[in-house]
Scaffold this active site. Structure first.
Site, PDB file in Angstrom:
ATOM      1  N   VAL A  63       0.816  -1.228   0.000  1.00 40.71           N
ATOM      2  CA  VAL A  63       0.000   0.000   0.000  1.00 40.71           C
ATOM      3  C   VAL A  63       0.847   1.273   0.000  1.00 40.71           C
ATOM      4  CG1 VAL A  63      -1.945  -1.133   1.167  1.00 40.71           C
ATOM      5  CG2 VAL A  63      -0.272   0.145   2.538  1.00 40.71           C
ATOM      6  N   SER A 144      -8.519   3.221  14.869  1.00 37.70           N
ATOM      7  CA  SER A 144      -8.252   2.515  16.135  1.00 37.70           C
ATOM      8  C   SER A 144      -8.764   3.379  17.273  1.00 37.70           C
ATOM      9  CB  SER A 144      -6.746   2.298  16.300  1.00 37.70           C
ATOM     10  OG  SER A 144      -6.458   1.846  17.621  1.00 37.70           O
ATOM     11  N   TYR A 157       1.745   6.220  16.231  1.00 39.30           N
ATOM     12  CA  TYR A 157       0.596   5.357  15.897  1.00 39.30           C
ATOM     13  C   TYR A 157      -0.708   6.088  16.224  1.00 39.30           C
ATOM     14  CZ  TYR A 157      -2.449   1.211  15.711  1.00 39.30           C
ATOM     15  OH  TYR A 157      -3.459   0.322  15.407  1.00 39.30           O
ATOM     16  N   SER A 160      -1.341   8.727  13.703  1.00 41.92           N
ATOM     17  CA  SER A 160      -1.742   8.158  12.398  1.00 41.92           C
ATOM     18  C   SER A 160      -3.207   7.746  12.420  1.00 41.92           C
ATOM     19  CB  SER A 160      -0.852   6.973  12.014  1.00 41.92           C
ATOM     20  OG  SER A 160      -1.211   5.788  12.718  1.00 41.92           O
ATOM     21  N   LYS A 161      -3.660   7.195  13.554  1.00 41.66           N
ATOM     22  CA  LYS A 161      -5.040   6.707  13.600  1.00 41.66           C
ATOM     23  C   LYS A 161      -6.027   7.865  13.776  1.00 41.66           C
ATOM     24  CE  LYS A 161      -4.250   2.387  12.760  1.00 41.66           C
ATOM     25  NZ  LYS A 161      -4.732   1.770  11.505  1.00 41.66           N
TER      26      LYS A 161
HETATM   27  N1  LIG Z   1      -4.851  -5.646  16.750  1.00 41.43           N
HETATM   28  C1  LIG Z   1      -5.458  -4.643  17.358  1.00 41.43           C
HETATM   29  O1  LIG Z   1      -5.703  -4.698  18.581  1.00 41.43           O
HETATM   30  C2  LIG Z   1      -5.873  -3.405  16.583  1.00 41.43           C
HETATM   31  C3  LIG Z   1      -6.569  -2.420  17.290  1.00 41.43           C
HETATM   32  C4  LIG Z   1      -6.978  -1.275  16.627  1.00 41.43           C
HETATM   33  C5  LIG Z   1      -6.707  -1.125  15.264  1.00 41.43           C
HETATM   34  N2  LIG Z   1      -6.039  -2.095  14.594  1.00 41.43           N
HETATM   35  C6  LIG Z   1      -5.803  -1.861  13.148  1.00 41.43           C
HETATM   36  O2  LIG Z   1      -6.391  -2.911  12.396  1.00 41.43           O
HETATM   37  C7  LIG Z   1      -5.627  -3.165  11.214  1.00 41.43           C
HETATM   38  C8  LIG Z   1      -5.182  -4.628  11.179  1.00 41.43           C
HETATM   39  O3  LIG Z   1      -4.435  -4.909  12.348  1.00 41.43           O
HETATM   40  P1  LIG Z   1      -3.937  -6.370  12.757  1.00 41.43           P
HETATM   41  O4  LIG Z   1      -3.890  -6.395  14.227  1.00 41.43           O
HETATM   42  O5  LIG Z   1      -4.684  -7.404  12.000  1.00 41.43           O
HETATM   43  O6  LIG Z   1      -2.418  -6.265  12.211  1.00 41.43           O
HETATM   44  P2  LIG Z   1      -1.419  -7.425  11.723  1.00 41.43           P
HETATM   45  O7  LIG Z   1      -0.058  -6.849  11.844  1.00 41.43           O
HETATM   46  O8  LIG Z   1      -1.693  -8.692  12.406  1.00 41.43           O
HETATM   47  O9  LIG Z   1      -1.790  -7.602  10.175  1.00 41.43           O
HETATM   48  C9  LIG Z   1      -1.562  -6.540   9.276  1.00 41.43           C
HETATM   49  C10 LIG Z   1      -1.601  -7.070   7.854  1.00 41.43           C
HETATM   50  O10 LIG Z   1      -1.325  -5.959   6.984  1.00 41.43           O
HETATM   51  C11 LIG Z   1      -0.320  -6.345   6.061  1.00 41.43           C
HETATM   52  N3  LIG Z   1       0.473  -5.177   5.673  1.00 41.43           N
HETATM   53  C12 LIG Z   1       1.320  -4.459   6.457  1.00 41.43           C
HETATM   54  N4  LIG Z   1       1.905  -3.497   5.736  1.00 41.43           N
HETATM   55  C13 LIG Z   1       1.418  -3.610   4.479  1.00 41.43           C
HETATM   56  C14 LIG Z   1       1.649  -2.902   3.283  1.00 41.43           C
HETATM   57  N5  LIG Z   1       2.555  -1.904   3.222  1.00 41.43           N
HETATM   58  N6  LIG Z   1       0.966  -3.252   2.173  1.00 41.43           N
HETATM   59  C15 LIG Z   1       0.080  -4.289   2.221  1.00 41.43           C
HETATM   60  N7  LIG Z   1      -0.171  -5.005   3.318  1.00 41.43           N
HETATM   61  C16 LIG Z   1       0.499  -4.671   4.437  1.00 41.43           C
HETATM   62  C17 LIG Z   1       0.529  -7.373   6.787  1.00 41.43           C
HETATM   63  O11 LIG Z   1       1.262  -8.184   5.879  1.00 41.43           O
HETATM   64  C18 LIG Z   1      -0.525  -8.135   7.575  1.00 41.43           C
HETATM   65  O12 LIG Z   1      -1.079  -9.179   6.808  1.00 41.43           O
HETATM   66  C19 LIG Z   1      -4.454  -2.180  11.268  1.00 41.43           C
HETATM   67  O13 LIG Z   1      -4.769  -1.022  10.529  1.00 41.43           O
HETATM   68  C20 LIG Z   1      -4.351  -1.858  12.750  1.00 41.43           C
HETATM   69  O14 LIG Z   1      -3.718  -0.616  12.978  1.00 41.43           O
HETATM   70  C21 LIG Z   1      -5.601  -3.229  15.229  1.00 41.43           C
END
Ligand SMILES: NC(=O)c1ccc[n+]([C@@H]2O[C@H](COP(=O)([O-])OP(=O)(O)OC[C@H]3O[C@@H](n4cnc5c(N)ncnc54)[C@H](O)[C@@H]3O)[C@@H](O)[C@H]2O)c1
Length: 265
Positions: A63, A144, A157, A160-161
């Protein structure tokens, strides 16, 4: 939450929340393009979706790279002819090595902003013109609860969110004339590889009891979540499916928490 016959593209769909969203959309009738930096993971999730009886393809896509996003979107359009639902889910908590840094570095700021904010701008720029042509689209950005309030744990972070929430509002204004809804989901606490990195950040999380990363996570959930339980990728997928369906036709520019009550704004 019927999305039968719709075509969805989920970035970061190869694991964690993105995988959960892809599977829930498929269970509700959508065919899904699983786009991820990690092609192997993306293909594994595409296989899971096919096993549910829906069509799916995996696309290797970064991305942060306009050429890569445009090429990934082109491949999806060649296969399915359109994209009805775009889920901008790919995200990062920090640059490589972030876990060991007391204070996030300039590299962390740049890396996080490139993926979490500019990544959404780039993928949306590749998909929105096609949605505009058809005067139909649903865009869902992953923000988030970290975007709701500043803390000292990981400012880049959080910023960004908060940026994703603001970007969602701007995109909602820009795309409303084309019948495109843009909303954000603010997940709470999910045990994914991302949270495992958070729990292992010993630099700012002293852990004299020697708890496992999972125990650190469970303690944080217990301390902060009125409902007392962690969220799951399916929880997030359920809201994504609602926002992708025509049950939410008059909802745009919103950021909705799925956090068990952690932050009630
Ligand atoms: N886990 C949490 O508690 C939580 C809470 C709030 C928000 N989020 C948000 O939810 C989303 C998913 O989080 P998650 O916990 O599943 O994260 P994760 O790290 O487990 O998975 C992220 C996925 O995004 C892919 N990715 C990373 N950089 C990329 C890029 N440049 N291009 C394409 N793909 C890319 C990775 O390969 C991975 O498959 C994120 O935006 C995160 O900030 C997560």
């Amino acid at each position: 939450m019927d999305v039968t016959g719709k075509i969805a593209l989920v970035t970061g769909g190869g694991r964690g929340i993105g995988r959960g969203i892809g599977l829930v959309l498929a269970r509700n009738g959508a065919d899904v393009v699983v786009a991820d930096l990690n092609a192997e993971n993306a293909e594994a999730v595409a296989n899971e979706i096919r096993a549910l009886g829906r069509e799916s393809m995996s696309v290797a896509l970064d991305v942060t790279d306009s050429d890569s996003t445009e090429s990934g979107v082109r491949q999806a359009l060649e296969r399915f002819g359109r994209i009805d639902i775009l889920v901008n889910n790919a995200g990062t908590i920090g640059a490589p090595g972030w876990e060991a840094r007391e204070t996030p570095s300039e590299q962390d700021w740049d890396f996080i902003f490139e993926v979490n904010v500019k990544g959404i701008v780039k993928v949306t720029a590749a998909v929105a013109p096609h949605m505009k042509e058809r005067a139909y689209g649903k865009i869902i950005n992953l923000a988030s609860i970290a975007g709701r309030l500043g803390t000292d744990r990981n400012p880049p972070y959080n910023v960004s969110k908060a940026g994703v929430i603001s970007l969602t509002q701007s995109q909602a204004f820009e795309l409303a004339p084309y019948n495109i809804n843009v909303n954000a989901i603010c997940p709470g606490l999910l045990w994914t590889p991302m949270w495992e990195r958070v729990a292992s950040r010993t630099a700012t999380s002293p852990n004299p009891e020697g708890r496992s990363t999972r125990e650190v996570f469970e303690g944080y959930v217990k301390e902060n979540t009125p409902l007392g339980r962690e969220q799951t990728p399916e929880d997030i997928g359920n809201l994504a499916a609602f926002l992708a369906s025509d049950y939410s036709l008059n909802i745009t520019g919103q950021a909705i928490n799925v956090s068990g009550g952690f932050f009630m704004n």
